[in-house]
Motif scaffolding. Structure first.
Motif, PDB file in Angstrom:
ATOM      1  N   LEU A   1       3.113   2.972 -16.727  1.00 15.18           N
ATOM      2  CA  LEU A   1       4.346   2.212 -16.524  1.00 15.18           C
ATOM      3  C   LEU A   1       4.144   0.739 -16.870  1.00 15.18           C
ATOM      4  N   VAL A   2       3.091   0.159 -16.329  1.00 11.69           N
ATOM      5  CA  VAL A   2       2.817  -1.263 -16.558  1.00 11.69           C
ATOM      6  C   VAL A   2       2.579  -1.535 -18.040  1.00 11.69           C
TER       7      VAL A   2
ATOM      8  N   LYS B   1       0.809  -1.221   0.000  1.00 10.32           N
ATOM      9  CA  LYS B   1       0.000   0.000   0.000  1.00 10.32           C
ATOM     10  C   LYS B   1       0.845   1.276   0.000  1.00 10.32           C
ATOM     11  N   ASN B   2       2.174   1.147  -0.040  1.00 11.10           N
ATOM     12  CA  ASN B   2       3.022   2.335  -0.089  1.00 11.10           C
ATOM     13  C   ASN B   2       2.960   3.032  -1.440  1.00 11.10           C
ATOM     14  N   VAL B   3       2.537   2.309  -2.448  1.00 14.40           N
ATOM     15  CA  VAL B   3       2.453   2.858  -3.797  1.00 14.40           C
ATOM     16  C   VAL B   3       1.039   2.648  -4.299  1.00 14.40           C
ATOM     17  N   GLU B   4       0.456   3.695  -4.813  1.00 16.31           N
ATOM     18  CA  GLU B   4      -0.905   3.615  -5.338  1.00 16.31           C
ATOM     19  C   GLU B   4      -0.884   3.129  -6.784  1.00 16.31           C
ATOM     20  N   SER B   5      -1.648   2.085  -7.056  1.00 13.78           N
ATOM     21  CA  SER B   5      -1.709   1.552  -8.416  1.00 13.78           C
ATOM     22  C   SER B   5      -2.920   2.116  -9.152  1.00 13.78           C
ATOM     23  N   THR B   6      -3.167   3.382  -8.949  1.00 13.76           N
ATOM     24  CA  THR B   6      -4.292   4.036  -9.596  1.00 13.76           C
ATOM     25  C   THR B   6      -3.776   5.020 -10.635  1.00 13.76           C
ATOM     26  N   THR B   7      -4.685   5.576 -11.389  1.00 14.84           N
ATOM     27  CA  THR B   7      -4.306   6.596 -12.368  1.00 14.84           C
ATOM     28  C   THR B   7      -4.367   7.985 -11.743  1.00 14.84           C
ATOM     29  N   ASN B   8      -4.587   8.063 -10.422  1.00 16.45           N
ATOM     30  CA  ASN B   8      -4.699   9.349  -9.743  1.00 16.45           C
ATOM     31  C   ASN B   8      -3.350   9.943  -9.357  1.00 16.45           C
ATOM     32  N   HIS B   9      -2.282   9.164  -9.474  1.00 15.71           N
ATOM     33  CA  HIS B   9      -0.957   9.626  -9.101  1.00 15.71           C
ATOM     34  C   HIS B   9       0.010   9.453 -10.263  1.00 15.71           C
ATOM     35  N   VAL B  10       1.006  10.334 -10.302  1.00 16.78           N
ATOM     36  CA  VAL B  10       2.089  10.189 -11.281  1.00 16.78           C
ATOM     37  C   VAL B  10       3.403  10.056 -10.513  1.00 16.78           C
TER      38      VAL B  10
ATOM     39  N   GLN C   1       0.174  -9.453 -16.677  1.00 14.11           N
ATOM     40  CA  GLN C   1      -0.293  -8.224 -16.027  1.00 14.11           C
ATOM     41  C   GLN C   1      -0.034  -8.233 -14.525  1.00 14.11           C
ATOM     42  N   THR C   2      -0.433  -9.305 -13.851  1.00 20.82           N
ATOM     43  CA  THR C   2      -0.310  -9.369 -12.393  1.00 20.82           C
ATOM     44  C   THR C   2       1.149  -9.326 -11.954  1.00 20.82           C
ATOM     45  N   GLU C   3       1.992 -10.112 -12.599  1.00 21.82           N
ATOM     46  CA  GLU C   3       3.408 -10.124 -12.233  1.00 21.82           C
ATOM     47  C   GLU C   3       4.050  -8.762 -12.470  1.00 21.82           C
ATOM     48  N   CYS C   4       3.720  -8.135 -13.575  1.00 24.77           N
ATOM     49  CA  CYS C   4       4.267  -6.815 -13.883  1.00 24.77           C
ATOM     50  C   CYS C   4       3.832  -5.803 -12.830  1.00 24.77           C
ATOM     51  N   GLU C   5       2.557  -5.817 -12.481  1.00 25.18           N
ATOM     52  CA  GLU C   5       2.051  -4.884 -11.474  1.00 25.18           C
ATOM     53  C   GLU C   5       2.753  -5.091 -10.133  1.00 25.18           C
ATOM     54  N   GLU C   6       2.966  -6.356  -9.757  1.00 23.88           N
ATOM     55  CA  GLU C   6       3.639  -6.648  -8.490  1.00 23.88           C
ATOM     56  C   GLU C   6       5.092  -6.161  -8.512  1.00 23.88           C
TER      57      GLU C   6
ATOM     58  N   VAL D   1       6.429  -3.783 -10.419  1.00 23.56           N
ATOM     59  CA  VAL D   1       6.464  -2.321 -10.446  1.00 23.56           C
ATOM     60  C   VAL D   1       6.129  -1.761  -9.063  1.00 23.56           C
ATOM     61  N   THR D   2       5.131  -2.333  -8.406  1.00 17.89           N
ATOM     62  CA  THR D   2       4.748  -1.891  -7.066  1.00 17.89           C
ATOM     63  C   THR D   2       5.912  -2.051  -6.091  1.00 17.89           C
ATOM     64  N   ASP D   3       6.551  -3.217  -6.103  1.00 14.73           N
ATOM     65  CA  ASP D   3       7.680  -3.463  -5.200  1.00 14.73           C
ATOM     66  C   ASP D   3       8.820  -2.488  -5.454  1.00 14.73           C
ATOM     67  N   PHE D   4       9.154  -2.281  -6.726  1.00  8.05           N
ATOM     68  CA  PHE D   4      10.272  -1.399  -7.069  1.00  8.05           C
ATOM     69  C   PHE D   4       9.965   0.047  -6.682  1.00  8.05           C
ATOM     70  N   LEU D   5       8.779   0.533  -7.028  1.00 12.04           N
ATOM     71  CA  LEU D   5       8.411   1.906  -6.686  1.00 12.04           C
ATOM     72  C   LEU D   5       8.345   2.101  -5.171  1.00 12.04           C
ATOM     73  N   SER D   6       7.897   1.085  -4.450  1.00  7.66           N
ATOM     74  CA  SER D   6       7.832   1.177  -2.989  1.00  7.66           C
ATOM     75  C   SER D   6       9.227   1.350  -2.397  1.00  7.66           C
ATOM     76  N   LYS D   7      10.198   0.609  -2.926  1.00  9.94           N
ATOM     77  CA  LYS D   7      11.576   0.739  -2.448  1.00  9.94           C
ATOM     78  C   LYS D   7      12.129   2.127  -2.763  1.00  9.94           C
ATOM     79  N   LEU D   8      11.856   2.611  -3.975  1.00 12.51           N
ATOM     80  CA  LEU D   8      12.325   3.951  -4.344  1.00 12.51           C
ATOM     81  C   LEU D   8      11.677   5.009  -3.464  1.00 12.51           C
ATOM     82  N   LYS D   9      10.378   4.851  -3.190  1.00 16.32           N
ATOM     83  CA  LYS D   9       9.664   5.811  -2.346  1.00 16.32           C
ATOM     84  C   LYS D   9      10.239   5.815  -0.937  1.00 16.32           C
ATOM     85  N   LYS D  10      10.491   4.630  -0.389  1.00 18.00           N
ATOM     86  CA  LYS D  10      11.022   4.505   0.969  1.00 18.00           C
ATOM     87  C   LYS D  10      12.339   5.264   1.124  1.00 18.00           C
ATOM     88  N   ASP D  11      13.165   5.248   0.086  1.00 17.36           N
ATOM     89  CA  ASP D  11      14.467   5.916   0.140  1.00 17.36           C
ATOM     90  C   ASP D  11      14.430   7.336  -0.426  1.00 17.36           C
TER      91      ASP D  11
END
Length: 101
Positions: free
Chosen positions: A61-62, A3-12, A73-78, A80-90
């Motif tokens: 991105l996906v 949930k650290n990264v939103e997979s919606t079209t509301n964020h860039v 689709q599912t693997e790609c979303e997962e 991307v979510t994991d990678f963006l979450s790590k980037l966001k955390k740092d």
């Protein structure tokens, strides 16, 4: 899904300034000037990093990655979510509300 990264079209998502990136044998490595840490982004992470030079939504991105790599689709979303979450955390990416023009 993380949930650290939103997979919606509301964020860039876009790169935060202050990082030095270099290609090393097909992988991207990055030095964050802000925290002094090195990161090995790998091939896929490097592709995502290149894509977010300009702000993109999660779905953009996906879709772009799926057009370049054979991944479902599912693997790609997962991934991307994991990678963006790590980037966001740092603090390596900027997440903003999407403004419709």
């Amino acid at each position: 899904m993380n949930k650290n990264v939103e997979s919606t079209t509301n964020h860039v998502y876009s790169q935060s300034p202050g990082n030095i990136v270099s290609d090393m044998d097909g992988d991207k490595v990055m030095l964050s000037v802000h925290n002094g840490k090195y990161y090995n982004l790998g091939e896929l992470g490097g592709a995502i990093w290149d894509l977010i030079k300009e702000p993109l939504t999660f779905q953009q991105l996906v879709e772009t990655l799926r057009s370049q790599y054979e991944v479902d689709q599912t693997e790609c979303e997962e991934q991307v979510t994991d990678f963006l979450s790590k980037l966001k955390k740092d603090g390596l990416i900027t997440i903003e509300d999407k403004v419709d023009a």
